[in-house]
Design an enzyme around this catalytic site. Structure first.
Site, PDB file in Angstrom:
ATOM      1  N   ASN A 209      53.272 -18.004 -12.354  1.00  0.00           N
ATOM      2  CA  ASN A 209      51.861 -18.372 -12.239  1.00  0.00           C
ATOM      3  C   ASN A 209      51.021 -17.113 -12.098  1.00  0.00           C
ATOM      4  OD1 ASN A 209      51.664 -17.760  -9.273  1.00  0.00           O
ATOM      5  ND2 ASN A 209      53.178 -19.409  -9.193  1.00  0.00           N
ATOM      6  N   ASP A 279      56.474 -25.232  -8.549  1.00  0.00           N
ATOM      7  CA  ASP A 279      56.876 -26.601  -8.225  1.00  0.00           C
ATOM      8  C   ASP A 279      58.082 -27.049  -9.035  1.00  0.00           C
ATOM      9  OD1 ASP A 279      54.763 -27.001  -6.381  1.00  0.00           O
ATOM     10  OD2 ASP A 279      53.382 -27.389  -8.040  1.00  0.00           O
ATOM     11  N   LYS A 289      69.756 -15.286 -24.879  1.00  0.00           N
ATOM     12  CA  LYS A 289      68.403 -15.543 -25.357  1.00  0.00           C
ATOM     13  C   LYS A 289      68.387 -16.779 -26.251  1.00  0.00           C
ATOM     14  CE  LYS A 289      64.801 -13.691 -28.356  1.00  0.00           C
ATOM     15  NZ  LYS A 289      64.439 -12.618 -29.304  1.00  0.00           N
ATOM     16  N   LYS A 337      48.078 -32.880   1.889  1.00  0.00           N
ATOM     17  CA  LYS A 337      49.114 -31.877   2.178  1.00  0.00           C
ATOM     18  C   LYS A 337      49.265 -31.650   3.679  1.00  0.00           C
ATOM     19  CE  LYS A 337      48.931 -29.293  -2.174  1.00  0.00           C
ATOM     20  NZ  LYS A 337      48.675 -27.985  -2.821  1.00  0.00           N
ATOM     21  N   LYS A 341      52.991 -32.488   4.964  1.00  0.00           N
ATOM     22  CA  LYS A 341      53.813 -31.316   5.281  1.00  0.00           C
ATOM     23  C   LYS A 341      53.772 -30.938   6.758  1.00  0.00           C
ATOM     24  CE  LYS A 341      53.183 -29.675   0.567  1.00  0.00           C
ATOM     25  NZ  LYS A 341      53.060 -28.534  -0.352  1.00  0.00           N
TER      26      LYS A 341
END
Length: 399
Positions: A209, A279, A289, A337, A341
């Protein structure tokens, strides 16, 4: 408050050395204990006797000067310092610090200190703007060294531009600010996770990311400044870790970060989960490859461990702080969340807002606690956001 504080001033060779005399005098008038270390070049501009008279402490210059105490000199002064000031700081001295060179008393003592180091550059404009000098300065800033920007004006060489040593008033003001930073997290142990994770597809490709780690590294740096023992668990970043970490754990994948957090959980009172953890990961890793073909390629993904969720189940009295970087339904997603959590609070930011996304030096956050209370903050530097977060952590620790 300042009379029990000690400032060690490193004076390197430049025409602005005379201003350092004024700095010493002003600090002494505030009741601060001042020790001066001079480079050999600095003594060509102002004699050690001048600084000795102003500081009322003997001045250290050469590595092999006559012994005044039976302490190992550079270690003794490094330990005494509450703040280590370098004024003026030449391009040469800045380069030495960045490259870890310790070949005289000043550079050796800087390498040995754990005090905040404040650097006040002074040099010719062209030297200051040289890309190598700027690289050294920026890299030291990332390491947690603090700088006082030089001023613009007519320089001793006759050039006009940026490079003049900041005024003694400005330098003293910045020193006092550092001396007054409250060590309210002293003795507290904090895990900070930072950066992205990398999930490999084959030896060439991976999923990741846009996180750069700037927010997490800012939290780690500011927590250290406030006295905390910090374990930084970091995915791949281009940022140099801050000085004086208790521990640095470098990881790549979400699974590695999960293991690192659990391995260090018992020894820490606080977990700040600022990393952008993947995630999903590829279900099957190819050792070779994957060759391009005329067909489309489908990669099956598995869920990764939700680190904050797993820590939330076993945290007991530990403080757990989460992050929510969203592009829509920010408040609703963040509140969910917190409950799911078992977070003490969450730091939420909208990635679409200018100045709040990945890779920038600022952030715009909303903090939501267990009761659902929302506190909104304007755009701030990430160091300022870090201290807002740490203020809330400190309040919870002292409940």
């Amino acid at each position: 408050m300042l009379k029990d504080k000690t400032v060690v001033i490193g004076v390197s060779g430049g025409i602005a050395v005379y201003k350092a005399c004024d700095v010493v005098s002003r600090l002494k008038k505030l009741g601060i204990n001042v020790h001066v270390i001079m480079t050999e070049s600095a003594t060509e501009f102002v004699t050690p006797l001048t600084f000795q008279s102003l500081s009322q402490n003997y001045v250290v210059s050469g590595m092999f000067d006559e012994i005044k105490t039976w302490d190992v000199e550079h270690i003794s002064l490094a330990k005494k310092a509450d703040v280590f000031l370098i004024a003026p700081a030449t391009a040469n001295m800045i380069g030495k610090i960045y490259n870890g060179i310790a070949d005289d008393m000043l550079s050796t003592t800087i390498m040995a200190t754990k005090a905040p180091v404040l650097i006040a550059p002074a040099m010719n404009t062209n030297m200051y703007e040289n890309p190598i000098v700027q690289r050294n300065i920026n890299s030291l800033k990332e390491l947690g060294y603090k700088f006082i920007e030089p001023e613009s004006g007519r320089l001793a060489c006759g050039d006009v531009g940026k490079g003049k040593l900041a005024t003694p008033e400005t330098i003293v003001e910045e020193v006092v600010k550092l001396l007054q930073v409250e060590q309210d997290l002293k003795g507290k142990s904090i895990i900070v996770t930072a950066g992205p994770t990398v999930e490999s597809i084959d030896p060439m490709r991976y999923i990741t990311n846009r996180s750069t780690g700037k927010m997490g590294y800012a939290i780690a740096k500011e927590a250290i400044n406030r006295g905390a023992d910090v374990t930084l668990i970091s995915g791949p970043t281009k940022i140099a870790p801050p000085q004086n970490l208790k521990k640095l754990v470098k990881v790549e994948s979400a699974n590695e970060m999960y293991s690192a957090v659990l391995d260090n959980l018992e020894d820490n009172q606080v977990v700040i989960k600022s990393a952008a953890v993947a995630d999903y990961k590829p279900k099957n890793y190819s050792n070779k490859k994957i060759k391009k073909s005329d067909d489309d390629l489908s990669i099956e993904l598995d869920r990764t461990n939700d680190i904050a969720f797993e820590v939330g189940k076993i945290k007991n009295n530990k403080i757990l702080v989460g992050f929510a970087a969203e592009t829509n339904d920010l408040i609703e997603n963040a509140k969910n969340k917190v409950k799911k959590k078992n977070l003490d609070f969450i730091v939420a930011n909208d990635l679409t807002a200018e100045g709040a996304g990945f890779g920038v030096d600022t952030n715009i956050v909303k903090i939501i606690d267990r009761e659902g209370t929302i506190t909104e903050y304007p755009k701030m530097k990430k160091e300022e956001v870090a201290n807002v977060i740490l203020d809330k952590v400190e309040a919870l620790l002292n409940k």
